[in-house]
Design a protein around this motif. Structure first.
Motif, PDB file in Angstrom:
ATOM      1  N   LEU A 162       0.691  -0.947  -0.077  1.00  0.00           N
ATOM      2  CA  LEU A 162       0.121   0.047  -0.032  1.00  0.00           C
ATOM      3  C   LEU A 162       0.705   1.178  -0.066  1.00  0.00           C
ATOM      4  CD1 LEU A 162      -3.273   0.487   1.855  1.00  0.00           C
ATOM      5  CD2 LEU A 162      -1.633   2.210   2.106  1.00  0.00           C
ATOM      6  N   LEU A 163       2.086   1.162   0.657  1.00  0.00           N
ATOM      7  CA  LEU A 163       2.931   2.260   0.790  1.00  0.00           C
ATOM      8  C   LEU A 163       3.681   2.355  -0.612  1.00  0.00           C
ATOM      9  CD1 LEU A 163       4.336   2.066   4.454  1.00  0.00           C
ATOM     10  CD2 LEU A 163       2.431   3.640   3.401  1.00  0.00           C
ATOM     11  N   ASN A 164       3.796   1.264  -1.427  1.00  0.00           N
ATOM     12  CA  ASN A 164       4.575   1.348  -2.756  1.00  0.00           C
ATOM     13  C   ASN A 164       5.938   1.166  -2.368  1.00  0.00           C
ATOM     14  OD1 ASN A 164       4.686   0.904  -5.442  1.00  0.00           O
ATOM     15  ND2 ASN A 164       4.905   3.193  -5.659  1.00  0.00           N
ATOM     16  N   ARG A 165       6.322   0.574  -1.421  1.00  0.00           N
ATOM     17  CA  ARG A 165       7.761  -0.082  -1.217  1.00  0.00           C
ATOM     18  C   ARG A 165       7.793  -1.318  -1.127  1.00  0.00           C
ATOM     19  NH1 ARG A 165       8.651   2.357   5.130  1.00  0.00           N
ATOM     20  NH2 ARG A 165       7.721   0.356   6.012  1.00  0.00           N
ATOM     21  N   ALA A 166       9.090  -1.602  -1.178  1.00  0.00           N
ATOM     22  CA  ALA A 166       9.567  -3.233  -1.212  1.00  0.00           C
ATOM     23  C   ALA A 166       9.556  -3.404   0.321  1.00  0.00           C
ATOM     24  CB  ALA A 166      10.942  -3.597  -1.855  1.00  0.00           C
ATOM     25  N   PRO A 167       9.055  -4.811   0.734  1.00  0.00           N
ATOM     26  CA  PRO A 167       8.986  -5.347   1.867  1.00  0.00           C
ATOM     27  C   PRO A 167      10.624  -5.396   2.400  1.00  0.00           C
ATOM     28  CG  PRO A 167       7.496  -6.474   0.994  1.00  0.00           C
ATOM     29  CD  PRO A 167       8.314  -5.660  -0.172  1.00  0.00           C
ATOM     30  N   GLU A 168      11.067  -5.247   3.512  1.00  0.00           N
ATOM     31  CA  GLU A 168      12.506  -5.333   3.946  1.00  0.00           C
ATOM     32  C   GLU A 168      12.756  -6.810   4.292  1.00  0.00           C
ATOM     33  OE1 GLU A 168      16.059  -5.739   5.251  1.00  0.00           O
ATOM     34  OE2 GLU A 168      15.272  -3.427   4.835  1.00  0.00           O
ATOM     35  N   PRO A 169      13.616  -7.355   3.347  1.00  0.00           N
ATOM     36  CA  PRO A 169      13.765  -8.850   3.363  1.00  0.00           C
ATOM     37  C   PRO A 169      14.581  -9.335   4.547  1.00  0.00           C
ATOM     38  CG  PRO A 169      15.444  -7.735   1.969  1.00  0.00           C
ATOM     39  CD  PRO A 169      14.592  -6.541   2.323  1.00  0.00           C
ATOM     40  N   GLN A 170      15.115  -8.522   5.344  1.00  0.00           N
ATOM     41  CA  GLN A 170      15.607  -9.121   6.870  1.00  0.00           C
ATOM     42  C   GLN A 170      14.755  -8.542   7.934  1.00  0.00           C
ATOM     43  OE1 GLN A 170      19.946  -7.871   6.070  1.00  0.00           O
ATOM     44  NE2 GLN A 170      20.269 -10.199   6.305  1.00  0.00           N
ATOM     45  N   ALA A 171      13.326  -8.080   7.791  1.00  0.00           N
ATOM     46  CA  ALA A 171      12.709  -7.695   8.894  1.00  0.00           C
ATOM     47  C   ALA A 171      12.534  -8.869   9.745  1.00  0.00           C
ATOM     48  CB  ALA A 171      11.594  -7.171   8.352  1.00  0.00           C
ATOM     49  N   PRO A 172      12.502  -8.808  11.153  1.00  0.00           N
ATOM     50  CA  PRO A 172      12.255 -10.005  12.016  1.00  0.00           C
ATOM     51  C   PRO A 172      10.978 -10.669  11.826  1.00  0.00           C
ATOM     52  CG  PRO A 172      13.123  -8.075  13.443  1.00  0.00           C
ATOM     53  CD  PRO A 172      13.034  -7.592  11.686  1.00  0.00           C
ATOM     54  N   TYR A 173      10.876 -12.012  11.982  1.00  0.00           N
ATOM     55  CA  TYR A 173       9.695 -12.786  11.551  1.00  0.00           C
ATOM     56  C   TYR A 173       9.327 -12.632  10.337  1.00  0.00           C
ATOM     57  CZ  TYR A 173       9.802 -12.721  16.896  1.00  0.00           C
ATOM     58  OH  TYR A 173       9.935 -13.010  18.174  1.00  0.00           O
TER      59      TYR A 173
END
Length: 538
Positions: A284-295
């Protein structure tokens, strides 16, 4: 042992909106509130009614079903009665269940920012909380700069907390507004507040991430006794962001040091949807998810081939601190796709599509998704396109219509009044029920023209898509240069309130857009048939 309840408070729509580069529309806020409400967050803070047209419109009606809908705003001004303060009146009049007031709790800010006396600030707190109680709203108070204020003048900071508590505030939230307080300090100060007579089950924590410790500070406050925790989706917020609820919630629910003592209002089933929630919000924010985000990151449970992968295949706990499926994520081991297969089966089952584990078409689908994602598709944020791909692979999508060809033209010219304008026109040749039709349309840009032309005349299906509307359109460039591959994400909705997302990828932005548009229409037609079948069965 009876577990103590932790209440989850989301401030994405208010504090999160202060993130540089983020500016939610009313439609964005409605969509995000629905995500949070469906997930099961206890409190959804929507913004500041009366402060701007967007928030005022958003609070014109209640936007949640299960979650308490919270309005945020200042306490009344010094020297003005509660009944004559327009800001307070807007909060009380809003379609909210609760009101979260913000007040200075550092005497330095009272003097410099508010320009009033310490006692006048305390009176504003008391009168505002009392007004919310009288209006039947659940009252809360955010004690802004509380920890800095406590270190400078503990007596006055405590007086602010006590004033709100004694006036009837359900929650008094201790805010680390500058984000510089350390976990040990947080814990010690919270313990001092509780020792001073304020019950921990009436206290909350609001931490900012300026030292990268907002989650740690929130957990320290919970250990010290607070029972409400505030944060945002994916940790967005001003400066370095807020405490990340997407990291906090799994920690509270899956780590025995917390899970054995505390409970939230979320089920284990809800928790398994937290990766989907996080990724849907990023889209929705038009940004790529952080691949190293916890969980929830794509790499959170990823292991390359080698001794780690070998051990992981024998026993997942060797390199996984929690089961990935508990948070809706998937194990990624390059030498095996078994974890992925189980995840696909669960996702298909969730969509009402039954498939056996040994069905060769399932292997085909998994390989196809991996191949397409490698070329740029992202199905986490395009649920409708994923479902269509799965149904096509399993042979379950009717041929409603066929697009034989399309053409888009963009012309920049002077109009009859001598004004320079850009005109977009699209032509679509489509075959429906054996009849070929040619549709031409102009639009605000080539994609809009293509959308209008495609849906201009679909014959026997035209009435079925009359209530369908394209509500959002996002473009992401996947590599550099003018020849870059482009991903287009389209959000659509219909008159029944259903929303769905489709995706297209191509080195031609019009082609990518057309793929997403086609998927959106076909998905709508399939869902119409499912609804008709369900109605007939009842």
């Amino acid at each position: 042992m009876t577990k103590q309840r932790i209440y989850l408070f989301d401030t994405t729509l208010r504090d999160g909106q202060q993130t540089p580069g983020i500016d939610f529309s009313v439609e964005d806020k409605i969509a995000i509130a629905a995500l949070l409400d469906d997930f099961g967050i206890d409190y959804v803070e929507g913004g500041y009614p009366g402060a701007n047209p967007t928030d005022t419109a958003f609070f014109a009606e209640k936007r949640t079903v299960r979650s308490a809908f919270v309005a945020f705003g200042m306490t009344k001004r010094a020297g003005v009665s509660a009944s004559n303060d327009p800001g307070l009146a807007a909060l009380i009049a809003s379609a909210s269940d609760a009101v979260c007031f913000v007040a200075k709790s550092w005497d330095y800010h009272v003097r410099v920012a508010l320009g009033c006396t310490n006692e006048e600030n305390l009176e504003s707190i008391r009168a505002s909380v009392a007004a919310a109680v009288a209006a039947g709203k659940e009252p809360m108070l955010d004690c802004e700069h509380f920890f800095d204020g406590y270190k400078a003048n503990p007596d006055y900071a405590l007086a602010c907390v006590r004033a709100a508590h004694e006036a009837g505030a359900r929650w008094v939230v201790l805010c680390d507004t500058n984000g510089g307080t350390q976990p040990a300090e947080i814990r010690g100060i919270v313990e001092s507040v509780i020792a001073a007579g304020i019950p921990g089950d009436r206290l909350g924590i609001h931490a900012h991430d300026d030292t990268g410790q907002a989650v740690a500070n929130s957990l320290a406050a919970i250990e010290a006794g607070v029972r409400q925790v505030q944060g945002t989706l994916n940790g967005i917020g001003e400066r370095c962001g807020n405490a990340n609820l997407v990291s906090l919630i799994p920690t509270l629910m899956l780590k025995p040091v917390y899970a054995d003592r505390f409970e939230t209002g979320l089920s284990t089933e809800a928790l398994s949807g937290i990766s989907r929630l996080s990724h849907a919000f990023d889209e929705l924010l038009n940004r790529a998810p952080e691949p190293q985000a916890p969980y929830v990151g794509a790499s959170a449970f990823a292991t390359k081939a080698g001794i780690h992968a070998s051990a992981l295949l024998k026993e997942p706990q060797t390199y996984e601190h929690v089961p990935p499926e508990a948070v809706g994520n998937a194990r990624r081991v390059m030498v095996s796709d078994q974890g992925g297969k189980a995840n696909f089966i669960a996702e298909l089952k969730r969509r009402g599509i039954a498939v056996a584990k040994d069905d060769p078409r399932l292997d085909t689908l998994i390989a196809l998704v991996k191949e397409r994602e490698a070329s740029g598709y992202a199905y986490e944020g395009a649920d409708a396109s994923f479902e269509l791909l799965a149904r096509r692979t399993l042979g379950r999508v009717p041929d409603f219509f066929a697009v034989d060809s399309f053409r888009c033209m963009v012309e920049r010219r002077f109009d009859a009044n001598g004004q320079l304008k850009t005109v977009s026109e699209a032509i679509v040749r489509v075959t429906v029920d054996g009849e070929t039709k040619l549709s031409v349309a102009e639009g605000h840009g080539p994609v809009n023209a293509l959308d209008i032309a495609l849906r201009k005349d679909l014959g026997i299906f035209q009435n079925e898509i009359a209530d369908m509307e394209l509500v959002d359109y996002k473009v992401r460039i996947l590599n550099g240069g003018t020849e870059a591959v482009t991903r287009v994400l389209i959000e659509s909705h219909d008159g029944a309130g259903a929303r769905w997302w489709t995706v297209g990828v191509s080195d031609n932005i019009i082609d990518a857009s057309f793929q997403a548009l086609m998927d959106s229409i076909v998905y709508k037609l399939i869902k119409n048939r499912e609804a008709q079948t369900l109605a007939a069965a009842q």
